[in-house]
Design a protein around this motif. Structure first.
Motif, mmCIF file in Angstrom:
data_model
loop_
_atom_site.group_PDB
_atom_site.id
_atom_site.type_symbol
_atom_site.label_atom_id
_atom_site.label_comp_id
_atom_site.label_asym_id
_atom_site.label_seq_id
_atom_site.Cartn_x
_atom_site.Cartn_y
_atom_site.Cartn_z
ATOM 1 N N ARG A 112 0.829 -1.211 0.000
ATOM 2 C CA ARG A 112 0.000 0.000 0.000
ATOM 3 C C ARG A 112 0.864 1.261 0.000
ATOM 4 O O ARG A 112 0.602 2.198 -0.762
ATOM 5 N N TYR A 113 1.890 1.286 0.820
ATOM 6 C CA TYR A 113 2.737 2.472 0.867
ATOM 7 C C TYR A 113 3.451 2.693 -0.471
ATOM 8 O O TYR A 113 3.657 3.837 -0.903
ATOM 9 N N ALA A 114 3.846 1.618 -1.122
ATOM 10 C CA ALA A 114 4.631 1.718 -2.357
ATOM 11 C C ALA A 114 3.808 2.170 -3.562
ATOM 12 O O ALA A 114 4.370 2.362 -4.647
ATOM 13 N N ARG A 115 2.518 2.390 -3.393
ATOM 14 C CA ARG A 115 1.676 2.827 -4.513
ATOM 15 C C ARG A 115 1.880 4.317 -4.795
ATOM 16 O O ARG A 115 0.957 5.118 -4.716
ATOM 17 N N LYS A 116 3.083 4.681 -5.143
ATOM 18 C CA LYS A 116 3.399 6.068 -5.468
ATOM 19 C C LYS A 116 3.427 6.213 -6.982
ATOM 20 O O LYS A 116 4.108 5.437 -7.668
ATOM 21 N N TRP A 117 2.715 7.194 -7.517
ATOM 22 C CA TRP A 117 2.630 7.323 -8.964
ATOM 23 C C TRP A 117 3.979 7.593 -9.601
ATOM 24 O O TRP A 117 4.218 7.238 -10.762
ATOM 25 N N ILE A 118 4.893 8.188 -8.855
ATOM 26 C CA ILE A 118 6.208 8.483 -9.419
ATOM 27 C C ILE A 118 7.097 7.243 -9.448
ATOM 28 O O ILE A 118 8.093 7.206 -10.150
ATOM 29 N N GLY A 119 6.725 6.233 -8.657
ATOM 30 C CA GLY A 119 7.441 4.967 -8.672
ATOM 31 C C GLY A 119 8.646 4.921 -7.755
ATOM 32 O O GLY A 119 9.317 5.919 -7.522
ATOM 33 N N ILE A 120 8.911 3.739 -7.218
ATOM 34 C CA ILE A 120 10.095 3.450 -6.417
ATOM 35 C C ILE A 120 10.787 2.274 -7.080
ATOM 36 O O ILE A 120 10.142 1.273 -7.401
ATOM 37 N N SER A 121 12.101 2.377 -7.305
ATOM 38 C CA SER A 121 12.799 1.307 -8.023
ATOM 39 C C SER A 121 14.172 1.057 -7.421
ATOM 40 O O SER A 121 14.626 1.782 -6.516
ATOM 41 N N ALA A 122 14.865 0.063 -7.960
ATOM 42 C CA ALA A 122 16.200 -0.288 -7.486
ATOM 43 C C ALA A 122 17.217 0.805 -7.775
ATOM 44 O O ALA A 122 18.305 0.828 -7.180
ATOM 45 N N GLN A 123 16.890 1.727 -8.655
ATOM 46 C CA GLN A 123 17.793 2.834 -8.960
ATOM 47 C C GLN A 123 17.713 3.958 -7.928
ATOM 48 O O GLN A 123 18.527 4.888 -7.951
ATOM 49 N N ASP A 124 16.746 3.883 -7.030
ATOM 50 C CA ASP A 124 16.533 4.955 -6.068
ATOM 51 C C ASP A 124 17.353 4.776 -4.795
ATOM 52 O O ASP A 124 17.558 3.659 -4.317
ATOM 53 N N THR A 125 17.785 5.909 -4.260
ATOM 54 C CA THR A 125 18.319 5.982 -2.898
ATOM 55 C C THR A 125 17.294 6.747 -2.079
ATOM 56 O O THR A 125 16.968 7.894 -2.376
ATOM 57 N N PHE A 126 16.764 6.097 -1.070
ATOM 58 C CA PHE A 126 15.556 6.546 -0.372
ATOM 59 C C PHE A 126 15.921 6.921 1.071
ATOM 60 O O PHE A 126 16.281 6.059 1.872
ATOM 61 N N LEU A 127 15.817 8.204 1.396
ATOM 62 C CA LEU A 127 16.066 8.668 2.764
ATOM 63 C C LEU A 127 14.783 8.598 3.578
ATOM 64 O O LEU A 127 13.795 9.262 3.256
ATOM 65 N N VAL A 128 14.786 7.799 4.627
ATOM 66 C CA VAL A 128 13.651 7.703 5.546
ATOM 67 C C VAL A 128 13.930 8.616 6.726
ATOM 68 O O VAL A 128 14.848 8.361 7.522
ATOM 69 N N ARG A 129 13.149 9.688 6.841
ATOM 70 C CA ARG A 129 13.415 10.706 7.867
ATOM 71 C C ARG A 129 12.205 10.860 8.778
ATOM 72 O O ARG A 129 11.761 11.961 9.091
ATOM 73 N N THR A 130 11.625 9.741 9.174
ATOM 74 C CA THR A 130 10.572 9.737 10.189
ATOM 75 C C THR A 130 10.998 8.774 11.289
ATOM 76 O O THR A 130 11.869 7.930 11.073
#
Length: 437
Positions: A112-130
């Motif tokens: 459910r969280y990953a349903r972002k229209w811009i997409g999340i992929s293996a090429q991304d570096t994702f900063l979690v700041r919560t």
């Protein structure tokens, strides 16, 4: 009862709202059976568990107080050996509200969280700041990003190990492409970046989008954040008790994930429950086995609509006001943070206003904004006029120097975070014994 491995609904599996309702109904009987295995709902059912949508519609709401009364395991519907994680809500006052999930529950949460229209992929570096501590928010984004192969930077929040200066360094040096935080965080990063001589819209070219949630966000503040960073700002809505409940389509509409949960709107004054309109959001997660929640009242003010969205998703849309609908009286009118925030961020971007605060006195609204000397008179006059015209309340708007509301040292300092020790040299401060800072 063990959850039967099954393919969870995916966007596009239904073509109409009738098909969506049928999809809900097929899963609801299983959800009700799971609930009957928890002490709380077993007692509420009185030995006769509901079986279908008609029975479901007769059930009373589940409240946050119910969760507090059931702490810690009164809502547990599976053996404790099957639990994967335990969480508590950030908004808990007094007795905690517990939430727990199995590994199977986490598949639903991450999807459910990953349903972002811009997409999340293996090429991304994702900063979690919560925060990662007890709340679900950091773990949720972390799990969703990893499920898509992204590299996760576990930045945390409210941690001495991750001051704003370090956030800026990580964003820049690691070429972070996606972030997850509260909206206010993104403004603090921008101020911290500028304090080191970096321009947010130019010096972070890898950044693709800012994912935000956890606090009400006005249209004007969203637009300002996007303008400052030069990337889309994508909002997420959910809770520790439920996980992600809604996300944005490519047209900027917030859609409820009604294939994974049943949503209702509650009118407290009348007790009426309906499928749309303005009121408090009531949610029944359909794929939550460890801790089923039936007609759980989040008590967030929302407005739900079933009007078709041009994006093509056959899902209801929602405007989330949260506690923003709560306001303070000033000279006979109600002032809410959401409306006031909208006016603050309608000031021209050249004025550089990012931080503000206000106090609602009985007969006067007092507002302070951080603004450079060059624009102070213009910004205060413009905001004062907008408040009096739009909110119809007398106000006093004061410009304060940059660094007054958010001190520069907060944006630039590096905390001394060390491992605990007990042995010190003669010239060392042994009052730091055993401490982490």
């Amino acid at each position: 009862m063990t959850q039967v491995a099954t393919r969870l609904p995916q966007l596009g599996d239904w073509g109409s709202l009738d098909e969506l309702t049928e999809l809900q109904n097929r899963q609801l009987s299983t959800t009700l059976a799971w609930a009957a295995d928890s002490p709380f709902y077993a007692a509420r059912f009185g030995g006769e568990a509901p079986a279908d949508r008609a029975d479901f519609a007769k059930l009373p709401l589940t409240s946050k107080d119910d969760l507090r009364e059931a702490y810690p395991y009164g809502l547990l519907a599976v053996p404790r050996a099957r639990l994967a994680t335990y969480h508590e809500s950030s908004g808990t006052a007094g007795r905690p509200t517990a939430s727990y999930y199995t590994e199977e529950d986490w598949v639903d949460l991450a999807e459910r969280y990953a349903r972002k229209w811009i997409g999340i992929s293996a090429q991304d570096t994702f900063l979690v700041r919560t925060p990662y501590a007890l709340m679900i928010t950091g773990h949720l984004a972390h799990a969703a990003a990893r499920s898509k192969g992204a590299t996760v930077v576990p930045g945390d929040n409210r941690s001495l190990a991750m001051p704003y200066s370090r956030v800026v360094r990580v964003l820049h040096d690691l070429e972070v492409s996606l972030t997850w935080s509260m909206p206010t965080e993104t403004l603090l990063w921008a101020a911290a970046a500028k304090a080191t001589g970096l321009e947010p819209s130019k010096d972070f070219p890898a950044l693709r989008s800012l994912f935000v949630g956890g606090e009400p966000l006005s249209d004007a503040r969203r637009a300002r954040i996007s303008e400052i960073w030069g990337v889309p700002v994508i909002e997420e809505y959910g809770s520790t008790e439920t996980g992600s409940l809604a996300g944005e389509c490519s047209l900027g509409q917030m859609h409820l994930w009604a294939d994974r949960a049943i949503f209702e709107v509650y009118e407290p004054e009348t007790g009426e429950l309906r499928r749309d309109g303005f009121g408090q959001l009531v949610v029944t997660p359909l794929y939550r086995e460890a801790m089923p929640l039936l007609r759980y009242n989040l008590a967030d003010d929302v407005e739900v609509s079933y009007e078709p969205c041009p994006c093509g998703w056959a899902l209801p849309t929602v405007r989330v006001y949260g506690r923003a609908a709560f306001g303070y009286p000033v000279a006979g009118a109600k002032v809410t943070q959401n409306r006031l925030e909208d006016l603050v961020f309608q000031l021209p971007v050249d004025h550089g206003v990012m931080f503000w605060r206000a106090r609602a006195d009985a007969d006067l609204l007092r507002v302070q904004i951080e603004v450079a000397d060059t624009w102070r008179d213009d910004a205060c006059a413009a905001l004062s006029g907008a408040i009096e015209a739009e909110l119809a309340v007398p106000c006093e708007v004061t410009g304060v120097p940059e660094g007054t509301l958010v001190p520069r040292k907060v944006l630039t300092s590096v905390h001394d975070v060390v491992k605990p020790r007990s042995l010190f040299g003669a010239d060392e401060d042994w009052d730091k014994a055993l401490l982490y800072y």
